[in-house]
Design a protein around this motif. Structure first.
Motif, PDB file in Angstrom:
ATOM      1  N   THR A  65       0.826  -1.208   0.000  1.00 38.20           N
ATOM      2  CA  THR A  65       0.000   0.000   0.000  1.00 38.20           C
ATOM      3  C   THR A  65       0.857   1.253   0.000  1.00 38.20           C
ATOM      4  O   THR A  65       0.568   2.229  -0.705  1.00 38.20           O
ATOM      5  CB  THR A  65      -0.945   0.000   1.208  1.00 38.20           C
ATOM      6  OG1 THR A  65      -1.792  -1.149   1.153  1.00 38.20           O
ATOM      7  CG2 THR A  65      -1.809   1.248   1.224  1.00 38.20           C
ATOM      8  N   ALA A  68       2.239   1.808  -3.420  1.00 42.61           N
ATOM      9  CA  ALA A  68       1.177   2.268  -4.317  1.00 42.61           C
ATOM     10  C   ALA A  68       0.878   3.746  -4.087  1.00 42.61           C
ATOM     11  O   ALA A  68       0.663   4.510  -5.045  1.00 42.61           O
ATOM     12  CB  ALA A  68      -0.085   1.428  -4.119  1.00 42.61           C
ATOM     13  N   ASP A  69       0.856   4.174  -2.818  1.00 44.45           N
ATOM     14  CA  ASP A  69       0.653   5.591  -2.515  1.00 44.45           C
ATOM     15  C   ASP A  69       1.780   6.436  -3.102  1.00 44.45           C
ATOM     16  O   ASP A  69       1.547   7.531  -3.647  1.00 44.45           O
ATOM     17  CB  ASP A  69       0.600   5.807  -1.002  1.00 44.45           C
ATOM     18  CG  ASP A  69      -0.715   5.373  -0.389  1.00 44.45           C
ATOM     19  OD1 ASP A  69      -1.739   5.397  -1.093  1.00 44.45           O
ATOM     20  OD2 ASP A  69      -0.722   5.019   0.810  1.00 44.45           O
ATOM     21  N   ASP A  71       3.605   5.729  -5.729  1.00 44.61           N
ATOM     22  CA  ASP A  71       3.425   5.791  -7.178  1.00 44.61           C
ATOM     23  C   ASP A  71       2.356   6.809  -7.558  1.00 44.61           C
ATOM     24  O   ASP A  71       2.518   7.574  -8.521  1.00 44.61           O
ATOM     25  CB  ASP A  71       3.044   4.417  -7.718  1.00 44.61           C
ATOM     26  CG  ASP A  71       4.199   3.420  -7.660  1.00 44.61           C
ATOM     27  OD1 ASP A  71       5.363   3.863  -7.562  1.00 44.61           O
ATOM     28  OD2 ASP A  71       3.927   2.203  -7.691  1.00 44.61           O
ATOM     29  N   ARG A  72       1.292   6.833  -6.793  1.00 42.99           N
ATOM     30  CA  ARG A  72       0.186   7.754  -7.127  1.00 42.99           C
ATOM     31  C   ARG A  72       0.590   9.207  -6.937  1.00 42.99           C
ATOM     32  O   ARG A  72       0.111  10.084  -7.673  1.00 42.99           O
ATOM     33  CB  ARG A  72      -1.035   7.423  -6.264  1.00 42.99           C
ATOM     34  CG  ARG A  72      -2.210   8.344  -6.558  1.00 42.99           C
ATOM     35  CD  ARG A  72      -3.503   7.825  -6.011  1.00 42.99           C
ATOM     36  NE  ARG A  72      -4.596   8.750  -6.270  1.00 42.99           N
ATOM     37  CZ  ARG A  72      -5.850   8.563  -5.885  1.00 42.99           C
ATOM     38  NH1 ARG A  72      -6.177   7.452  -5.232  1.00 42.99           N
ATOM     39  NH2 ARG A  72      -6.779   9.448  -6.156  1.00 42.99           N
ATOM     40  N   THR A  73       1.459   9.487  -5.966  1.00 48.73           N
ATOM     41  CA  THR A  73       1.870  10.869  -5.706  1.00 48.73           C
ATOM     42  C   THR A  73       3.166  11.239  -6.411  1.00 48.73           C
ATOM     43  O   THR A  73       3.686  12.343  -6.216  1.00 48.73           O
ATOM     44  CB  THR A  73       2.039  11.100  -4.192  1.00 48.73           C
ATOM     45  OG1 THR A  73       2.907  10.093  -3.645  1.00 48.73           O
ATOM     46  CG2 THR A  73       0.709  11.070  -3.488  1.00 48.73           C
ATOM     47  N   THR A 294       4.323  13.617   3.394  1.00 49.08           N
ATOM     48  CA  THR A 294       2.923  13.219   3.270  1.00 49.08           C
ATOM     49  C   THR A 294       2.274  12.893   4.610  1.00 49.08           C
ATOM     50  O   THR A 294       1.070  13.033   4.774  1.00 49.08           O
ATOM     51  CB  THR A 294       2.779  11.980   2.371  1.00 49.08           C
ATOM     52  OG1 THR A 294       3.464  10.875   2.984  1.00 49.08           O
ATOM     53  CG2 THR A 294       3.341  12.244   0.983  1.00 49.08           C
ATOM     54  N   ARG A 301      -5.906  10.020   2.560  1.00 51.80           N
ATOM     55  CA  ARG A 301      -5.210   9.943   1.281  1.00 51.80           C
ATOM     56  C   ARG A 301      -5.714  10.969   0.269  1.00 51.80           C
ATOM     57  O   ARG A 301      -4.938  11.551  -0.482  1.00 51.80           O
ATOM     58  CB  ARG A 301      -5.330   8.533   0.706  1.00 51.80           C
ATOM     59  CG  ARG A 301      -4.422   7.540   1.408  1.00 51.80           C
ATOM     60  CD  ARG A 301      -4.539   6.134   0.830  1.00 51.80           C
ATOM     61  NE  ARG A 301      -3.487   5.285   1.377  1.00 51.80           N
ATOM     62  CZ  ARG A 301      -3.557   4.687   2.573  1.00 51.80           C
ATOM     63  NH1 ARG A 301      -4.643   4.854   3.334  1.00 51.80           N
ATOM     64  NH2 ARG A 301      -2.552   3.949   3.002  1.00 51.80           N
ATOM     65  N   ASP A 302      -7.033  11.192   0.219  1.00 56.68           N
ATOM     66  CA  ASP A 302      -7.539  12.131  -0.772  1.00 56.68           C
ATOM     67  C   ASP A 302      -7.004  13.537  -0.519  1.00 56.68           C
ATOM     68  O   ASP A 302      -6.719  14.288  -1.456  1.00 56.68           O
ATOM     69  CB  ASP A 302      -9.063  12.117  -0.814  1.00 56.68           C
ATOM     70  CG  ASP A 302      -9.705  12.449   0.522  1.00 56.68           C
ATOM     71  OD1 ASP A 302      -9.045  12.296   1.570  1.00 56.68           O
ATOM     72  OD2 ASP A 302     -10.888  12.858   0.533  1.00 56.68           O
ATOM     73  N   TYR A 305      -3.244  13.641  -1.656  1.00 53.88           N
ATOM     74  CA  TYR A 305      -3.129  13.766  -3.109  1.00 53.88           C
ATOM     75  C   TYR A 305      -3.425  15.204  -3.539  1.00 53.88           C
ATOM     76  O   TYR A 305      -2.735  15.754  -4.411  1.00 53.88           O
ATOM     77  CB  TYR A 305      -4.097  12.805  -3.805  1.00 53.88           C
ATOM     78  CG  TYR A 305      -3.921  11.349  -3.438  1.00 53.88           C
ATOM     79  CD1 TYR A 305      -2.668  10.827  -3.099  1.00 53.88           C
ATOM     80  CD2 TYR A 305      -5.004  10.475  -3.418  1.00 53.88           C
ATOM     81  CE1 TYR A 305      -2.514   9.498  -2.764  1.00 53.88           C
ATOM     82  CE2 TYR A 305      -4.853   9.137  -3.083  1.00 53.88           C
ATOM     83  CZ  TYR A 305      -3.610   8.657  -2.757  1.00 53.88           C
ATOM     84  OH  TYR A 305      -3.469   7.336  -2.416  1.00 53.88           O
ATOM     85  N   GLU A 309      -0.758  18.145  -5.304  1.00 50.12           N
ATOM     86  CA  GLU A 309      -1.000  18.889  -6.539  1.00 50.12           C
ATOM     87  C   GLU A 309      -0.959  20.392  -6.298  1.00 50.12           C
ATOM     88  O   GLU A 309      -0.454  21.155  -7.134  1.00 50.12           O
ATOM     89  CB  GLU A 309      -2.346  18.473  -7.135  1.00 50.12           C
ATOM     90  CG  GLU A 309      -2.350  17.039  -7.657  1.00 50.12           C
ATOM     91  CD  GLU A 309      -1.209  16.782  -8.624  1.00 50.12           C
ATOM     92  OE1 GLU A 309      -1.058  17.573  -9.574  1.00 50.12           O
ATOM     93  OE2 GLU A 309      -0.451  15.813  -8.414  1.00 50.12           O
TER      94      GLU A 309
END
Length: 340
Positions: A65, A68-69, A71-73, A294, A301-302, A305, A309
């Motif tokens: 997890t 994956a976090d 990678d998403r950020t 983070t 998480r939302d 993210y 940005e």
């Protein structure tokens, strides 16, 4: 320990001007993230609620997890450590053994991350005689890139004389240290409903700890330690002028450049730094000493993210400053993570 591998031995603390490029040079570096090894999980669940640092529950954590976090950020590498209260679960005598188990388990997890994680090892500061031994036991492990120290340990703040041997050892090794908030000793006020520690008390205790380091002289005495202050400086940007103006009057004999000391620190931008707090922080901080963080998995998480940005687009920082916060300054402090 990678934390001591800076180009100048860590004494000047100057971040390089140019970008740090690894195999994935565009990736951000997260300097404030967490992992939950089995021994911490067991200690937290076994502790009475008063020693759980105000957390109603412990988030589930897994390496898959976390990656994956990342990678998403767009995070290529992250420095991770256990969350508050560290090893302070109300058993000072057991803190050293717990720290050793946690660090061993965490190092094993980090070793399985393909180089994407670096460990901020924890120390048993409730047993300060044991803490230098834990530094010695962890400093040369390739997984260890620095340390996490909590803002207070049983009510003692980092500038307390009892911690001088610990700071001296960290200074000798030019260690990078993330200062992480924990609950302060409190006095219940009748009729007042105290909100969760993480909502208000964590930033206030961060401010207490940093000012304690400054006014105690510990920051000047141990210049080899590269301190990272979390959460966009907490309330330091608001209170710095007050402390600078009144310290000499209220503490006779004090001749400390408070604002200069605060400018020598590094600050992570975990949490909602925008739209207001970052501008306040920049009144006291060097904009090339900002870092991305983070605080996952403890922030939703939302929101993490979204904040990422916002930080990537903000005009509060110029292009060079955004690049420094995203990667370059962290690459200087954690050169072992810059190769990812």
């Amino acid at each position: 320990m990678a934390a001591g591998d800076g180009q100048d031995g860590g004494r000047s603390g100057q971040a390089p001007a140019g970008p740090g490029h690894g195999r994935h040079g565009a990736g951000w570096i997260d300097v404030h993230a967490h992992l939950v090894p089995p021994s911490f999980d067991r200690a937290w669940h076994a502790a009475p609620p008063a020693h759980r640092d105000g957390m109603p529950a412990l988030p589930k954590w897994s390496l898959d997890t976390a990656l994956a976090d990342m990678d998403r950020t767009g995070v290529s590498a992250a420095a991770v450590g256990v969350p508050s209260p560290g090893v302070n679960f109300g058993d000072p005598r057991g803190a050293a053994d717990l720290a050793r188990r946690i660090n061993d388990e965490s190092a094993e997890i980090v070793a399985g991350s393909g180089g994407r994680l670096g460990l901020l090892a924890c120390l048993p500061l409730t047993d300060p005689d044991a803490a230098p031994a834990e530094i010695a036991a962890t400093a040369d492990r390739p997984e260890v890139h620095g340390y996490v120290l909590f803002t207070n340990n049983g009510g003692r703040y980092p500038g307390d004389p009892v911690f001088r041997p610990v700071l001296a050892e960290l200074d000798r090794r030019n260690a990078t240290v993330l200062l992480h908030p924990t609950s302060a000793p409190t006095v219940e006020v009748p009729g007042v409903r105290r909100p969760p520690s993480a909502l208000l008390e964590f930033p206030f205790d961060t401010t207490r700890a940093v000012i304690d380091l400054v006014l105690s002289g510990a920051l000047a005495e141990f210049p080899g330690i590269r301190w990272i202050v979390p959460h966009a400086g907490a309330t330091l940007g608001v209170l710095a002028d007050r402390v600078d103006a009144l310290a000499a009057a209220m503490l006779p004999g004090t001749r400390i450049d408070v604002l200069g000391a605060l400018r020598s620190l590094y600050y992570d931008l975990s949490g909602p730094a925008l739209p207001r707090q970052l501008e306040t922080l920049l009144r006291i901080a060097d904009p090339l000493r900002l870092l991305y963080g983070t605080d996952l998995p403890f922030f939703p998480r939302d929101l993490v993210y979204r904040w990422r940005e916002e930080l990537a687009r903000t005009e509060v920082l110029d292009e060079r400053q955004r690049r420094a916060a995203a990667r370059d300054t962290a690459a200087f402090l954690f050169p072992g993570l810059a190769a990812v």
